[in-house]
Design a protein around this motif. Structure first.
Motif, PDB file in Angstrom:
ATOM      1  N   UNK A 104      -3.733   8.268  -5.529  1.00 49.03           N
ATOM      2  CA  UNK A 104      -3.565   7.262  -6.581  1.00 49.03           C
ATOM      3  C   UNK A 104      -4.918   6.805  -7.116  1.00 49.03           C
ATOM      4  N   UNK A 105      -5.864   6.561  -6.222  1.00 47.07           N
ATOM      5  CA  UNK A 105      -7.198   6.158  -6.663  1.00 47.07           C
ATOM      6  C   UNK A 105      -7.899   7.288  -7.413  1.00 47.07           C
ATOM      7  N   UNK A 106      -7.693   8.525  -6.971  1.00 47.41           N
ATOM      8  CA  UNK A 106      -8.252   9.671  -7.696  1.00 47.41           C
ATOM      9  C   UNK A 106      -7.742   9.676  -9.139  1.00 47.41           C
ATOM     10  N   UNK A 118      -3.305  -2.703   1.758  1.00 52.93           N
ATOM     11  CA  UNK A 118      -4.298  -1.629   1.754  1.00 52.93           C
ATOM     12  C   UNK A 118      -4.057  -0.643   0.616  1.00 52.93           C
ATOM     13  N   UNK A 119      -2.809  -0.562   0.159  1.00 55.75           N
ATOM     14  CA  UNK A 119      -2.469   0.341  -0.946  1.00 55.75           C
ATOM     15  C   UNK A 119      -2.278  -0.446  -2.235  1.00 55.75           C
ATOM     16  N   UNK A 120      -3.100  -1.449  -2.453  1.00 57.67           N
ATOM     17  CA  UNK A 120      -2.956  -2.319  -3.623  1.00 57.67           C
ATOM     18  C   UNK A 120      -3.163  -1.584  -4.941  1.00 57.67           C
ATOM     19  N   UNK A 121      -3.744  -0.380  -4.893  1.00 55.62           N
ATOM     20  CA  UNK A 121      -3.977   0.357  -6.136  1.00 55.62           C
ATOM     21  C   UNK A 121      -2.680   0.749  -6.837  1.00 55.62           C
ATOM     22  N   UNK A 126     -17.209   6.648  -8.260  1.00 56.82           N
ATOM     23  CA  UNK A 126     -16.091   6.461  -7.335  1.00 56.82           C
ATOM     24  C   UNK A 126     -15.409   7.788  -7.035  1.00 56.82           C
ATOM     25  N   UNK A 127     -15.316   8.651  -8.039  1.00 56.64           N
ATOM     26  CA  UNK A 127     -14.697   9.963  -7.834  1.00 56.64           C
ATOM     27  C   UNK A 127     -15.510  10.784  -6.835  1.00 56.64           C
ATOM     28  N   UNK A 128     -16.835  10.731  -6.970  1.00 54.98           N
ATOM     29  CA  UNK A 128     -17.702  11.450  -6.034  1.00 54.98           C
ATOM     30  C   UNK A 128     -17.556  10.886  -4.625  1.00 54.98           C
ATOM     31  N   UNK A 172      -1.570  11.920 -16.070  1.00 55.73           N
ATOM     32  CA  UNK A 172      -2.467  11.709 -14.933  1.00 55.73           C
ATOM     33  C   UNK A 172      -1.903  10.651 -13.986  1.00 55.73           C
ATOM     34  N   UNK A 173      -1.455   9.540 -14.577  1.00 53.72           N
ATOM     35  CA  UNK A 173      -0.961   8.435 -13.758  1.00 53.72           C
ATOM     36  C   UNK A 173       0.336   8.807 -13.046  1.00 53.72           C
ATOM     37  N   UNK A 174       1.195   9.571 -13.722  1.00 51.21           N
ATOM     38  CA  UNK A 174       2.443   9.983 -13.075  1.00 51.21           C
ATOM     39  C   UNK A 174       2.164  10.868 -11.872  1.00 51.21           C
TER      40      UNK A 174
END
Length: 364
Positions: free
Chosen positions: A327-329, A171-174, A306-308, A98-100
């Motif tokens: 990435x957040x998804x 802004x892309x700190x995730x 969060x997904x919703x 998932x993370x990859x």
């Protein structure tokens, strides 16, 4: 009449929370420039001084607190949730995959489209071909799971370098918690690392005679193994910090930009409340979800919420860059799969087990 208008406002406020489309939007991704310079504190006071807005926040906040308190007091055993939790536990070995996907795909997109992690920090691919190749190479290697930990370390260093080039990359700190998690879990399976490791470690194979790095992977696996239980903590805290940042700094501290989003997408036509209520409601919702994730409080519920919110944002804001949210998804999916992990409210205050085979049941 006034009582009816307040009741109507409360119902509309619930709708704002439920359908808050800009709640997880990076404001800078969907606006062309900064909004009007407004005093954040004065704006917040003005919005909440409206009786209808105050009633919305008061009633919805009280209802939320009472509902959570009642749930924690009763601790109901819902078979559906127990079965779902047990099923999700079986997906734990797929989290690296998932993370990859969540990291590799947007990196490839960033390389082809020409931006440094955040779509607002662009570069000219034709003038900077090495940067383009770097991002595309990082993305494909992570997608394939090839030398995952080494490539991930390079990716993390690249992010830190990009941050020095333009602080807007924050802004892309995730990416940071996602990279850290991949450093611990490695490529997992299915991955090139897993396949090559199996071939190289089998006696009598030709590849095992020439592969110089499979012993290094085994070494990394042993070194990182003690940290694996903390991967859920890293991911949920990283997600939570991102949510709090977006809610606090991009909404509540900069209401002018938030109002631009409301005006651009005519959000008051969707839920007819004060534009300021949209901005404050989105910011507060984002911060609450973020704080819940940081604390590990009803973690799977917060991840699902969060997904919703991500999904409604992508459908509601047609020009919001999809790749920027993948990435957040992926992180939300991983957190939903693994739960809160250690150092969390859910871990410390889980209800009693429902069977001898289930030693601890998290509160989420």
């Amino acid at each position: 009449m006034k009582r009816r208008s307040i009741l109507t406002g409360v119902l509309l406020g619930v709708a704002v929370v439920a359908t808050s489309r800009p709640a997880v939007a990076h404001v800078d991704y969907v606006t062309d420039g900064p909004g009007a310079a407004l005093d954040a504190l004065a704006f917040l006071i003005e919005v909440l001084s409206n009786p209808i807005n105050a009633a919305i926040f008061g009633v919805s906040g009280l209802a939320g607190v009472v509902g959570i308190a009642a749930y924690l007091w009763v601790r109901p055993t819902i078979a559906d949730i127990v079965i779902l939790r047990e099923k999700l536990a079986g997906y734990a070995d797929l989290v690296p995959w998932m993370l990859r996907l969540a990291v590799g795909l947007p990196l490839v997109g960033a390389g082809f489209q020409g931006y440094l992690f955040a779509p607002t920090v662009t570069f000219d691919p034709s003038a900077n071909p090495l940067v383009r190749v770097l991002f595309i190479g990082l993305g494909f290697c992570i997608l394939f799971g090839l030398a995952t930990r080494i490539v991930t370390a390079v990716g993390l260093l690249t992010y830190l370098w990009a941050l020095t080039v333009d602080p807007g990359v924050v802004l892309a700190m995730e990416y940071v918690p996602a990279f850290l998690a991949l450093l611990v879990v490695g490529g997992g399976r299915p991955s090139a690392d897993d396949m090559l490791q199996e071939v190289a470690s089998t006696e009598g194979t030709y590849y095992g005679r020439v592969d110089p790095v499979h012993h290094l992977k085994a070494f990394f696996d042993d070194v990182t193994d003690p940290f694996r239980p903390y991967v859920p903590t890293v991911l949920r805290v990283g997600m939570g910090v991102a949510f709090v940042y977006l809610g606090l700094f991009q909404k509540l501290a900069d209401p002018g930009s938030g109002l631009l989003v409301v005006e651009k997408y005519d959000l008051t036509a969707v839920v007819p409340v004060d534009p300021g209520m949209w901005v404050v409601g989105a910011g507060v919702t984002e911060m609450l979800v973020g704080l819940a994730l940081i604390a590990g409080f009803f973690t799977r519920g917060a991840a699902a919420a969060s997904f919703v919110l991500f999904t409604t944002t992508l459908f509601g804001l047609p020009d919001d860059p999809v790749l920027a949210h993948i990435t957040l998804f992926g992180m939300a999916s991983a957190v939903f799969t693994m739960g809160a992990g250690p150092i969390s409210f859910d871990h410390w205050f889980g209800r009693p087990a429902v069977s001898d085979e289930e030693p601890v049941v998290p509160a989420d």
